[in-house]
Design an enzyme around this catalytic site. Structure first.
Site, short mmCIF file in Angstrom:
data_model
loop_
_atom_site.label_atom_id
_atom_site.label_comp_id
_atom_site.label_asym_id
_atom_site.label_seq_id
_atom_site.Cartn_x
_atom_site.Cartn_y
_atom_site.Cartn_z
N GLY A 185 0.74 -1.17 -0.11
CA GLY A 185 -0.03 0.05 0.09
C GLY A 185 0.74 1.25 0.05
N GLY A 216 2.97 -3.73 -4.18
CA GLY A 216 2.51 -3.95 -5.56
C GLY A 216 2.78 -2.66 -6.08
N CYS A 247 -18.41 1.64 -26.13
CA CYS A 247 -19.91 2.12 -25.87
C CYS A 247 -20.30 1.99 -24.49
CB CYS A 247 -20.61 1.21 -26.62
SG CYS A 247 -20.55 1.48 -28.41
N GLU A 248 -19.76 3.20 -23.91
CA GLU A 248 -19.89 3.30 -22.45
C GLU A 248 -19.33 4.61 -22.03
OE1 GLU A 248 -21.07 1.11 -19.12
OE2 GLU A 248 -20.59 -0.41 -20.74
N TYR A 257 -2.11 -2.43 -11.90
CA TYR A 257 -3.31 -2.59 -12.22
C TYR A 257 -4.00 -1.96 -13.30
CZ TYR A 257 -2.65 -3.62 -7.33
OH TYR A 257 -1.83 -4.07 -5.99
C1 LIG Z 1 -3.05 -5.60 -2.98
C2 LIG Z 1 -2.55 -6.17 -1.93
C3 LIG Z 1 -1.02 -5.60 -1.82
C4 LIG Z 1 -0.36 -4.72 -2.92
O1 LIG Z 1 -1.07 -3.31 -2.72
P1 LIG Z 1 -0.33 -2.01 -3.36
O2 LIG Z 1 -1.41 -1.03 -3.10
O3 LIG Z 1 -0.40 -2.32 -4.78
O4 LIG Z 1 1.04 -2.01 -2.70
C5 LIG Z 1 -0.30 -6.12 -0.68
N1 LIG Z 1 -0.82 -7.17 0.13
C6 LIG Z 1 -2.24 -7.48 0.02
C7 LIG Z 1 -2.70 -8.62 1.03
C8 LIG Z 1 -2.97 -7.13 -1.10
O5 LIG Z 1 -4.11 -7.55 -1.30
#
Ligand SMILES: *Cc1c(COP(=O)(O)O)cnc(C)c1O
Length: 405
Positions: free
Chosen positions: A222, A265, A332-333, A360
């Site tokens: 996150g 991520g 189409c949206e 993503y």
């Molecule tokens: C999605 C997720 C992450 C990664 O989140 P990011 O915001 O992309 O860093 C890490 N751990 C879990 C369990 C997740 O579901």
């Protein structure tokens, strides 16, 4: 916004492979990981790339070569990681609402597992007793993250075992003598505030006494990265310093050597990615200038799904004087990427690039409107290579059974 891949490289890729095109930069992934390593204590921190952000095996291979571990959100992601050659001990599976069969399979693959319900923990205990160390995801009832859709730790979230059910959790642990090795908290995505991670440390502090076998505190992912030109991401140096302090304090207090795990991520792959598109149509209505491009929410859903900002640049003519545009897709949206955005003056046929397209982006793409999914290209050492081809018409039919036998 400065790109690490040059306009020229992006244009060359667009000309060679066609658009819409996802382009990634391997060195950026490695440097993001290096930056994490440089700010956290090296002997008690491990990072697991949350591969759901971008699962292409060539990207996973870059991650593996960088030395980073991998976190998975499904058993198939774990199998992709094994396919790429990650060792099971470097793979973590953070499951949620999965059938026990998937957890059983994860154990048979020898990978780390975080369990997120009392129900699956009970089944795990019945099956494995204390024979396999396991992680438990708790829900701390903390509100954090960029918006409600990407917040996962609050008191109405489906994720994790609520801290208010601690007694039941301990009962199950004791009943089956489960070897709970990891406590896990992931409160959401785009968390800029370092204090949120320290709050997780506080929650761990209230739990550790009840879990004598725990030696890993998993803080989830996150970390925020900048999306807007002048935006700041999570202060990784500060986060590292504060987490190192918290870990020392907890290790001392509980007389155990505790490891910190993280699952970034977006931080790993958001900025390595560029989504290159072509302007099909310019249209004026009142004072709105529409730029209609050859893609839509089927290829990049974040603006419509999360109201996300993605910086857009005209790489065919980056020095043209800026004008305001509504950048729209061909689906189409209503699929608006930007409502009123300054972009260097656009001609039909120009290439527009979306930044922060690594995380993503392609991963959430679909064939909606029976359109082809884009190709993906990876630059490494200045050389581009195709890492997944564009769909063909045959691909659209490939899973459907023929009409006439
Ligand atoms: C999605 C997720 C992450 C990664 O989140 P990011 O915001 O992309 O860093 C890490 N751990 C879990 C369990 C997740 O579901």
């Amino acid at each position: 916004m400065k790109s690490s891949l040059s306009y020229e490289q992006l244009r060359a890729a667009a000309n060679e492979y066609g658009t819409p095109l996802y382009v990634y930069h391997a060195e950026k992934i490695v440097s993001q990981y290096q930056n994490l390593l440089s700010h956290f204590s090296s002997n008690n921190t491990r990072f697991f790339y949350a591969s759901k952000a971008l699962t292409n095996i060539h990207i996973l291979d870059v991650v593996k070569r960088s030395g980073c571990n991998v976190d998975c959100s499904s058993i198939n992601e774990a199998k992709l990681a094994l396919h790429v050659g990650f060792e099971p001990k470097n793979i973590l599976y953070t499951s949620n609402s999965v059938s026990f069969e998937e957890i059983y399979e994860a154990v048979s693959l020898g990978i780390h597992v975080n369990i997120d319900s009392l129900s699956n923990l009970e089944k795990f205990g019945e099956k494995f007793g204390n024979r396999y160390p396991v992680g438990v995801r708790v829900r701390p009832n903390i509100m954090a993250g960029g918006n409600l859709k990407i917040s996962t730790g609050h008191d109405k979230s489906k994720f994790g075992i609520p801290v208010t059910q601690l007694n039941e959790l301990i009962e199950i642990q004791e009943k089956y003598n489960i070897n709970i090795a990891t406590l896990h908290i992931h409160t959401g995505s785009e968390i800029k505030d370092v204090a949120v991670f320290l709050q997780s440390a506080e929650v761990f502090d209230t739990l550790l006494a009840s879990f004598p076998t725990v030696n890993v505190l998993d803080f989830g992912g996150g970390f925020k990265v900048p999306y807007q030109p002048n935006e700041k991401g999570t202060d990784i140096a500060l986060l590292g310093a504060e987490v190192n302090k918290a870990m020392m304090r907890l290790s001392e207090k509980y007389g155990r050597k505790l490891m910190a795990w993280f699952e970034p991520g977006k931080y790993m792959v958001s900025e390595c990615g560029y989504f290159v598109t072509t302007v099909n149509v310019l249209k004026q209505s009142g004072d709105i200038h529409f730029a209609g491009i050859n893609t839509g929410l089927n290829h990049l859903i974040r603006p419509m799904f999360y109201d996300s900002y993605h910086h857009i640049d005209n790489i065919s003519n980056p020095t043209a004087s800026p004008q305001r545009y509504a950048v729209v897709g061909n689906i189409c949206e209503t699929d608006t990427f930007a409502w009123d955005r300054e972009i260097p003056t656009i001609q039909e046929g120009d290439f527009l690039v979306f930044y922060n397209a690594g995380a993503y982006g392609y991963e959430m793409a679909s064939n909606y409107n029976a359109r082809f999914k884009p190709a993906q290209v990876l630059f490494e050492d200045g050389i581009s290579k195709l890492i997944s081809r564009r769909d063909t018409f045959e691909d659209l039919l490939s899973l459907q059974l023929p009409l006439h036998k």
